[in-house]
Design an enzyme around this catalytic site. Structure first.
Site, PDB file in Angstrom:
ATOM      1  N   ARG A  54     165.966  61.454  53.148  1.00  0.00           N
ATOM      2  CA  ARG A  54     166.697  61.024  54.358  1.00  0.00           C
ATOM      3  C   ARG A  54     166.936  62.233  55.256  1.00  0.00           C
ATOM      4  O   ARG A  54     166.819  62.169  56.463  1.00  0.00           O
ATOM      5  CB  ARG A  54     168.014  60.320  54.005  1.00  0.00           C
ATOM      6  CG  ARG A  54     168.885  60.087  55.236  1.00  0.00           C
ATOM      7  CD  ARG A  54     169.990  59.041  55.060  1.00  0.00           C
ATOM      8  NE  ARG A  54     170.609  59.015  53.760  1.00  0.00           N
ATOM      9  CZ  ARG A  54     171.457  59.950  53.302  1.00  0.00           C
ATOM     10  NH1 ARG A  54     171.786  60.979  54.055  1.00  0.00           N
ATOM     11  NH2 ARG A  54     171.967  59.843  52.091  1.00  0.00           N
ATOM     12  N   TYR A 107     163.681  47.830  79.180  1.00  0.00           N
ATOM     13  CA  TYR A 107     163.393  47.020  78.003  1.00  0.00           C
ATOM     14  C   TYR A 107     164.654  46.234  77.611  1.00  0.00           C
ATOM     15  O   TYR A 107     165.748  46.815  77.486  1.00  0.00           O
ATOM     16  CB  TYR A 107     162.926  47.919  76.853  1.00  0.00           C
ATOM     17  CG  TYR A 107     162.826  47.172  75.552  1.00  0.00           C
ATOM     18  CD1 TYR A 107     162.050  46.018  75.459  1.00  0.00           C
ATOM     19  CD2 TYR A 107     163.514  47.592  74.429  1.00  0.00           C
ATOM     20  CE1 TYR A 107     161.978  45.307  74.272  1.00  0.00           C
ATOM     21  CE2 TYR A 107     163.439  46.882  73.237  1.00  0.00           C
ATOM     22  CZ  TYR A 107     162.673  45.742  73.172  1.00  0.00           C
ATOM     23  OH  TYR A 107     162.604  45.036  71.997  1.00  0.00           O
ATOM     24  N   ASP A 180     163.366  57.383  78.697  1.00  0.00           N
ATOM     25  CA  ASP A 180     162.544  56.603  77.781  1.00  0.00           C
ATOM     26  C   ASP A 180     161.107  56.709  78.292  1.00  0.00           C
ATOM     27  O   ASP A 180     160.758  56.119  79.317  1.00  0.00           O
ATOM     28  CB  ASP A 180     163.035  55.146  77.763  1.00  0.00           C
ATOM     29  CG  ASP A 180     162.250  54.285  76.774  1.00  0.00           C
ATOM     30  OD1 ASP A 180     161.096  54.635  76.455  1.00  0.00           O
ATOM     31  OD2 ASP A 180     162.787  53.255  76.342  1.00  0.00           O
TER      32      ASP A 180
HETATM   33  C1  PLP Z   1     160.367  50.917  76.847  1.00  0.00           C
HETATM   34  C2  PLP Z   1     160.832  50.597  75.451  1.00  0.00           C
HETATM   35  N1  PLP Z   1     161.809  51.326  74.897  1.00  0.00           N
HETATM   36  C3  PLP Z   1     162.262  51.072  73.651  1.00  0.00           C
HETATM   37  C4  PLP Z   1     161.765  50.027  72.897  1.00  0.00           C
HETATM   38  C5  PLP Z   1     162.318  49.752  71.534  1.00  0.00           C
HETATM   39  O1  PLP Z   1     161.450  50.212  70.556  1.00  0.00           O
HETATM   40  P1  PLP Z   1     161.281  49.546  69.083  1.00  0.00           P
HETATM   41  O2  PLP Z   1     160.773  48.156  69.302  1.00  0.00           O
HETATM   42  O3  PLP Z   1     160.307  50.462  68.425  1.00  0.00           O
HETATM   43  O4  PLP Z   1     162.634  49.568  68.460  1.00  0.00           O
HETATM   44  C6  PLP Z   1     160.747  49.233  73.441  1.00  0.00           C
HETATM   45  C7  PLP Z   1     160.196  48.108  72.664  1.00  0.00           C
HETATM   46  O5  PLP Z   1     159.484  47.277  73.177  1.00  0.00           O
HETATM   47  C8  PLP Z   1     160.273  49.529  74.742  1.00  0.00           C
HETATM   48  O6  PLP Z   1     159.304  48.792  75.329  1.00  0.00           O
END
Ligand code: PLP
Length: 389
Positions: A54, A107, A180
């Site tokens: 971990r 998202y 992101d």
């Molecule tokens: C732009 C974006 N950020 C974060 C995520 C979340 O990632 P995960 O599905 O791997 O938890 C997604 C998932 O579709 C995403 O499209």
């Protein structure tokens, strides 16, 4: 004459960073260390710092070093999913009573984390169009705002935000700029070089690249923040397992060549869609008429593999197109070698229905894969031909 060491190129680092041949056997691919614990040479006598998986695992270390190198950071952290990475980060840099500025197009799962999990915990959020810098500035609550969170390009509307300008706004307020970078991937955009403090990835997408793993990542440059994240990654424990870390690392090795083909194909698909009367609007930052085109051109290497479009025939037509595709597979997610089609309003973004982030119901989102471009265009042509029948 002394020579300045030249930093290896992106593709070289993707294949070699964190991935020196195994010192014991010479294995050229990092082994999958499927072990939960590590023998100690006397109490506290750790071999290369490994104690319990971990806290750290050599396969995960290889991935974390590679990710840090590709994003131009100093520390990388691999998690069990993108959302696990986001949650760990936010609970590291924010406390109950703080405030974050979030995009009004993002998202849906990230918004759900802010709205349904972290807000009850005490973290307030304001959603705002982050392509509008005045609106971003106005959303900041001096003293309380700890994070400006941005996606660019956004999911699913492919909006573009100016990262250098947002970094200045966030820093002026004493907040961190978190980007992101899932849609762009580190090959197309490196936010840390533009002033961001943290890069977030759903490595499930382009980094993994083959739709066979769920994973997430954080990359930072600042050592103090890196130490806080090391503590929290271990304390919360939402880590990537060694098999998953290995799959993402294998994906990274071919990221550059895959992204070039994703971009080539997306450009052809977007151009084709603009010729069709059934399509009311094509959302793709590579099109000169896209409102974020100039900024995307400045801060991205190319425009990515995601294309969204709106149907003149409304929701019914959008659903019909999504369901009529044959090469494009009707499925959530993105960034894999195979092309995917989805209806965000009914699929990936159900969790934002009724919020400021609600998406238009006539919207279709494409993750353009690396198949033969003519086959993708032909598939969309037949799907559109039948959409109003
Ligand atoms: C732009 C974006 N950020 C974060 C995520 C979340 O990632 P995960 O599905 O791997 O938890 C997604 C998932 O579709 C995403 O499209």
């Amino acid at each position: 004459m002394a020579t300045t060491p030249v930093r290896p190129g992106f593709e070289t680092r993707a294949i070699h960073a964190g991935q020196a041949p195994d010192p014991r056997t010479g294995a050229v691919v990092p082994p999958i260390y499927a072990t939960s614990t590590f023998a100690q040479d006397g109490v506290g006598g750790l071999r290369e710092g490994y104690e319990y998986s971990r806290s750290a695992n050599p396969t995960r270390t290889a991935l974390e070093e590679c990710l840090a190198s590709l994003e131009g950071g100093t520390r990388g952290f691999a998690f069990a999913s993108g959302l696990a990475a986001e949650d760990t980060l936010l609970r590291t840099v924010c406390a109950p009573g703080d405030h974050v500025v979030v995009p009004d197009d993002a998202y849906g799962g990230s918004f759900r984390l802010f709205d349904k999990v972290l807000q009850p915990w005490g973290l307030q959020h304001t959603s705002v169009a982050l392509s509008d810098l005045d609106a971003a500035r106005a959303a900041i609550r001096p003293g309380a705002t700890k994070v400006v969170w941005v996606e660019t390009p956004t999911n699913p509307l492919l909006g573009i935000a100016d990262l250098e300008a947002l970094a200045a706004i966030a820093h002026e307020a004493g907040a961190l700029l978190v980007v992101d970078n899932t849609f762009a991937s580190p090959y197309l955009q490196q936010p840390l070089a533009l002033g961001a403090d943290v890069v977030v990835h759903s490595t499930t997408k382009y980094c993994g690249g083959h739709s066979d793993v769920i994973g997430g990542a954080l990359v930072v440059r600042d050592d103090e923040l890196g130490d806080q994240l090391t503590f929290m990654q271990n304390a919360v424990g939402a880590v990537a397992g060694p098999f998953d870390a290995w799959l993402v690392l294998r994906g990274l090795r071919t990221l550059a060549v895959r992204m070039e083909r994703h971009c080539d194909n997306a450009e052809q698909v977007a151009d084709f869609l603009t010729t069709r009367a059934e399509v009311a609007e094509v959302l793709f930052p590579g099109l000169p008429e896209h409102s974020g085109h100039a900024i995307a051109q400045r801060q991205m290497r190319r425009f990515g593999g995601m294309v969204s479009f709106r149907l003149a025939g409304g929701e019914e037509a959008a659903l019909a197109v999504a369901e009529r595709c044959r090469v494009f597979i009707l499925a959530e997610s993105l960034g894999g070698v195979e092309s995917l089609v989805e209806h965000p309003g009914r699929m990936t973004h159900v969790s934002v229905a009724g919020s400021a982030l609600e998406v238009p119901d006539d919207l279709v989102r494409l993750s353009v894969g690396i198949e033969t471009a003519a086959d993708l265009v032909a598939d969309l042509a037949q799907a559109l031909d039948g959409s109003s029948a």
